[in-house]
Every structure is written in structure tokens, then in C-alpha cells.
Design a protein around this motif. Structure first.
Motif, mmCIF file in Angstrom:
data_model
loop_
_atom_site.group_PDB
_atom_site.id
_atom_site.type_symbol
_atom_site.label_atom_id
_atom_site.label_comp_id
_atom_site.label_asym_id
_atom_site.label_seq_id
_atom_site.Cartn_x
_atom_site.Cartn_y
_atom_site.Cartn_z
ATOM 1 N N ALA A 46 1.063 -1.288 -0.182
ATOM 2 C CA ALA A 46 -0.064 -0.023 -0.042
ATOM 3 C C ALA A 46 1.066 1.320 0.028
ATOM 4 O O ALA A 46 0.711 2.075 -0.646
ATOM 5 C CB ALA A 46 -1.118 -0.087 1.126
ATOM 6 N N GLN A 50 0.859 4.100 -2.988
ATOM 7 C CA GLN A 50 0.764 5.603 -2.904
ATOM 8 C C GLN A 50 2.010 6.211 -3.425
ATOM 9 O O GLN A 50 1.618 7.450 -3.946
ATOM 10 C CB GLN A 50 0.681 6.017 -1.207
ATOM 11 N N GLU A 51 3.232 5.867 -3.206
ATOM 12 C CA GLU A 51 4.346 6.384 -3.828
ATOM 13 C C GLU A 51 4.386 6.467 -5.483
ATOM 14 O O GLU A 51 4.276 7.499 -5.982
ATOM 15 C CB GLU A 51 5.567 5.705 -3.541
ATOM 16 N N LYS A 53 1.449 6.614 -7.008
ATOM 17 C CA LYS A 53 0.346 7.697 -7.401
ATOM 18 C C LYS A 53 1.017 8.920 -7.286
ATOM 19 O O LYS A 53 0.725 9.968 -8.230
ATOM 20 C CB LYS A 53 -0.839 7.407 -6.538
ATOM 21 N N ASP A 54 1.624 9.101 -6.157
ATOM 22 C CA ASP A 54 2.310 10.574 -6.085
ATOM 23 C C ASP A 54 3.145 10.948 -7.180
ATOM 24 O O ASP A 54 3.385 12.138 -7.625
ATOM 25 C CB ASP A 54 3.071 10.521 -4.587
#
Ligand SMILES: [Zn+2]
Length: 428
Positions: A46, A50-51, A53-54
């Protein structure tokens, strides 16, 4: 392009990522049949999602088995049809604790022995490669856990390469697919690999050791599950009647050639190893692993085990047996032969980072071996780590930089390679 000028950027990104990743406990669990086998792997997955997506990498996704995937689209229009993949694993070995890892960054390494907790010492004598990193940054655990460079270094290197390529679209590269896999260490994760979803013509696992190495061969592997049946009777009336399966099992293990055990072999020599044994008078179950680089030698060893079992039935009339033979993975050499230029490009990419590539083989298997077997040739690239699965695990930051640069150069070389030697041409 000159990646050397950007060395500081690479060092800073890699170190920050690596220190963040090793602190997540992702020890896999041999005794769980779920994939992933531990919750920590999902937490790490997870975090990576997120990384991604960033970083605005499209299609970043995490599935229920813990596989993280994403694709950075090609920067060169002529390479839109080409996809190469990079793979690293989320878990750390269940053989050593990976909880509360406290990484120690040793800046300006002076070439001496490094004293860790509990009297554990990392010495240049036992780890001569340390000498290659004088005055550079070395990372170890505090000695109470593994470090987790296997394979969080691989994850950090792929993520950093991806970030770099995303920010440098002037470099011509194909579609870059990345997949982070659960449960490599238990050998179970690949059974759920999202093969249908993958578009890559070839993949690279970033899960090797010493810098400069590329692993293009691995073991052929079989698991033999042996069941031996004895005949139980009250021990007081056992004379001439009892057949004790515990003794049958002990005899079988004792008869396996000791000069062909893991502890007696290295290099290209394979082995037998009984890795599990449960026995009672009535029934014994054993798992014997057979490993070698050639199918012929594996088959020879399977015959030896079969013949030992048959002879037990002769020596203990009334004893019975059952043998299940399971192929686990194949030597990836065969699959890599379908794409002969692959190793050449990989070596070229390594050479561009300023070091000499070193072809080697793995006395084991990788996710890449399984993927090669599924039809996607997948050699293994170095991460720069040493002493995997040990309290003395360590990695040097400059080696991580070169692993990352190898990934970037591979992507870049794909362009010139396909301009001149497209895969179709090669097959003709
Ligand atoms: Zn690994």
C-alpha cells in the motif's frame, strides 16, 4: 547521457527510500497458505502504491494478493509497442527476524571491522567486497535483525529509476512495467502472478547480490514428497512383526549421499536435501529437495531416491511407500536462449555504469526463473547487497546507484537495440 553527474540525486533518493522500506516488517510466513502470507507485505504494498500515485505513474494498482503493478508509458513513439518489466519482491525471509529493523548508515567507511549488537561483527576478512567501498556509505542492520536489502534494495532501485525516467522524457524508452511480488521467499507468490495482465516481452528481476553481476542461470528444482508406511503393533509383542516407519525414514535420510548435500557442495554441483520429516510408527512423511543445473543430473538423483525407497521395501518386508515428484522450477537458461541479445544489452547497460559485468548463476531460483518458465525471459540483476538472510547483511550506497543506473540504461538501450535488431528480425 551522463548519469554520473546526477550521482548525488540518486544517492539521496535511494537512501531515503531504502531506510523507509526496511522499517516495514514484511517477513513472509511459511506456515500460512494465504498470499500474501503476512499482513506486513500488504502494508508495504500500500505504501508503494501511494508512492507510485504521487509520482503520477499511470495504472498503479494493488491486487488482493499483494501484487503492486504500474506502467510508465513509452517516451519514444517508435517504442510504444515495446514493453519491458522490472520485478522485485516485497517480503523478507522467514528464516530470520525482520521486525523492528534499525538500519545503521556508516558514512565514510574506513575499511575496518564493523561491530554490531550482540557481539556480531562484519569484517572485511569475511566480506572482502567491503574494501571496494572505502570512504563510501555502507548500510547494515544493528545486528539484531536482517537488513532486508533482499529485496527492498531492488524495490528502491526500481522506484528511483522510474522516478528518474518519468522526469526525463527526453530519454527514449519503451513502456516500463513494474511488478512488486509477495512471497518470493516462500516460493509461493508466483502461483498468483498476474501473467495475463503483463505486457512485457522480457522482464528483469532486481534481486541479485554483488554489484556488476547478472544471473542468467539457476537451478532446476524438484520436490519429492515421500510417504513411508510401517506396520504398528503393541511394542511388547512386536518381535518379528513391527515395521517402524520412524526407522524407515531415518534410514532413507542416512542413505542419501552426504557428499551431495547442500553443506558439501558449491559451484555447479547440485544436491539432495531432506528439509522436512514427520514420523510415527505407522507413517513417515519426508520432503526431499533435488537441485542441479541440468535436467539430466536431477533425473539421476530422482532415480537414486526411488531406488533407495525400493530397497527399503526389500529390507523391511511389509513396508510400503508412496512418492510424489513435483517440478518446482527450471533453469532459466533455456528461456533466455529465445532472446539471445537480451544478455548482451544487459551487459552493455552494466558496463555503461562504469563497472565490468559478471555473468553468474544462482544456486536457487528466483521469481524470474518461474516467469521465464511461463514464457517471459527474465534474468536477474544485482541489487548491490551482500550476506542476504543474515544478521551481517549489508549494502553499499554506490552499488545501489549503479543498479538504478543499470535499469535506466537498459530502458535507454532498448531504443537503439530495437532500432537495429527488433525481436522479429532476430527470430528470422
Ligand atoms: Zn530476494
Amino acid at each position: 547521457m551522463d548519469l554520473d553527474k546526477q550521482r548525488q540525486w540518486f544517492e539521496q533518493r535511494l537512501l531515503a527510500r531504502f531506510l523507509r522500506y526496511v522499517k516495514v516488517e514484511t517477513t513472509s510466513d511459511k506456515n500460512m497458505n494465504t498470499i500474501p502470507s503476512s499482513k506486513g507485505q500488504l502494508d508495504f504494498a500500500a505504501m508503494l502504491l501511494q508512492e507510485l500515485k504521487d509520482l503520477k505513474i499511470p495504472n498503479a494498482a494493488l491486487n488482493t494478493n499483494g501484487f503492486v503493478s504500474a506502467t510508465l508509458p513509452a517516451s519514444a513513439p517508435s517504442l510504444k509497442q515495446q514493453t519491458i518489466g522490472f520485478i522485485a519482491h516485497l517480503d523478507t525471509t522467514p528464516d530470520l527476524t525482520g521486525a523492528h529493523v534499525k538500519p545503521i548508515v556508516h558514512e565514510n567507511y574506513a575499511g575496518k571491522a564493523i561491530a554490531l549488537k550482540r557481539g556480531i561483527r562484519l569484517t572485511p576478512k569475511a566480506s572482502p567486497a567491503l574494501k571496494n567501498y572505502l570512504n563510501r556509505t555502507i548500510i547494515t542492520s544493528d545486528g539484531t535483525t536482517l537488513l532486508g536489502a533482499d529485496d527492498k534494495a531492488g524495490v528502491a532501485e526500481i522506484m528511483t529509476a522510474l522516478e528518474f525516467l518519468k522526469n526525463h522524457p527526453q530519454i527514449p524508452y519503451p513502456n516500463i512495467e513494474i511488478i512488486f511480488t509477495p512471497d518470493e521467499e516462500t516460493g509461493r507468490g508466483m502461483s498468483r502472478f498476474p501473467l495475463k495482465q503483463i505486457k512485457s516481452d522480457v522482464c528483469f528481476t532486481v534481486d541479485g547480490g554483488e554489484e556488476g553481476t547478472l544471473e542468467i542461470e539457476c537451478f532446476e528444482a524438484y520436490s519429492l514428497k515421500v510417504t513411508l508406511f510401517g506396520q504398528s503393533i503393541h511394542l511388547g509383542e512386536a518381535r518379528g512383526k513391527l515395521i517402524n516407519a520412524v526407522e524407515l525414514a531415518a534410514r532413507l535420510v542416512e542413505t542419501l549421499p552426504k557428499n551431495e548435500s547442500p553443506q558439501a557442495t558449491d559451484g555447479r554441483f547440485g544436491y539432495y536435501s531432506c528439509v522436512e520429516l514427520q514420523a510415527s510408527i505407522e507413517r513417515a512423511r519426508l520432503e526431499i529437495l533435488i537441485r542441479d543445473f541440468t535436467p539430466k543430473e536431477c533425473k539421476r538423483r530422482i532415480k537414486v531416491v526411488t531406488s533407495i525407497i525400493n530397497s527399503l521395501e526389500q529390507l523391511y518386508p511389509g513396508a510400503r511407500s508412496n512418492l510424489e515428484i513435483k517440478k518446482q522450477y527450471s533453469n532459466m537458461r533455456q528461456s533466455l536462449k529465445t532472446y539471445p541479445k537480451l544478455v548482451t544489452i544487459l551487459e552493455q547497460a552494466i558496463r555503461r555504469t562504469g563497472i565490468t559485468p559478471k555473468r553468474t548463476y544462482i544456486r536457487g531460483g528466483t521469481d524470474g526463473a518461474r516467469l521465464s518458465e511461463m514464457g517471459v525471459p527474465t534474468p536477474n540483476i544485482f541489487t548491490g547487497g551482500h550476506n542476504f538472510h543474515s544478521y551481517r547483511e549489508w549494502i553499499a550506497l554506490p552499488a545501489m546507484v549503479r543498479a538504478t543506473q543499470t535499469i535506466i540504461y537498459l530502458a535507454e538501450l532498448w531504443f537503439s537495440f530495437h532500432e537495429t535488431h527488433g525481436r522479429k528480425n532476430e527470430k528470422q
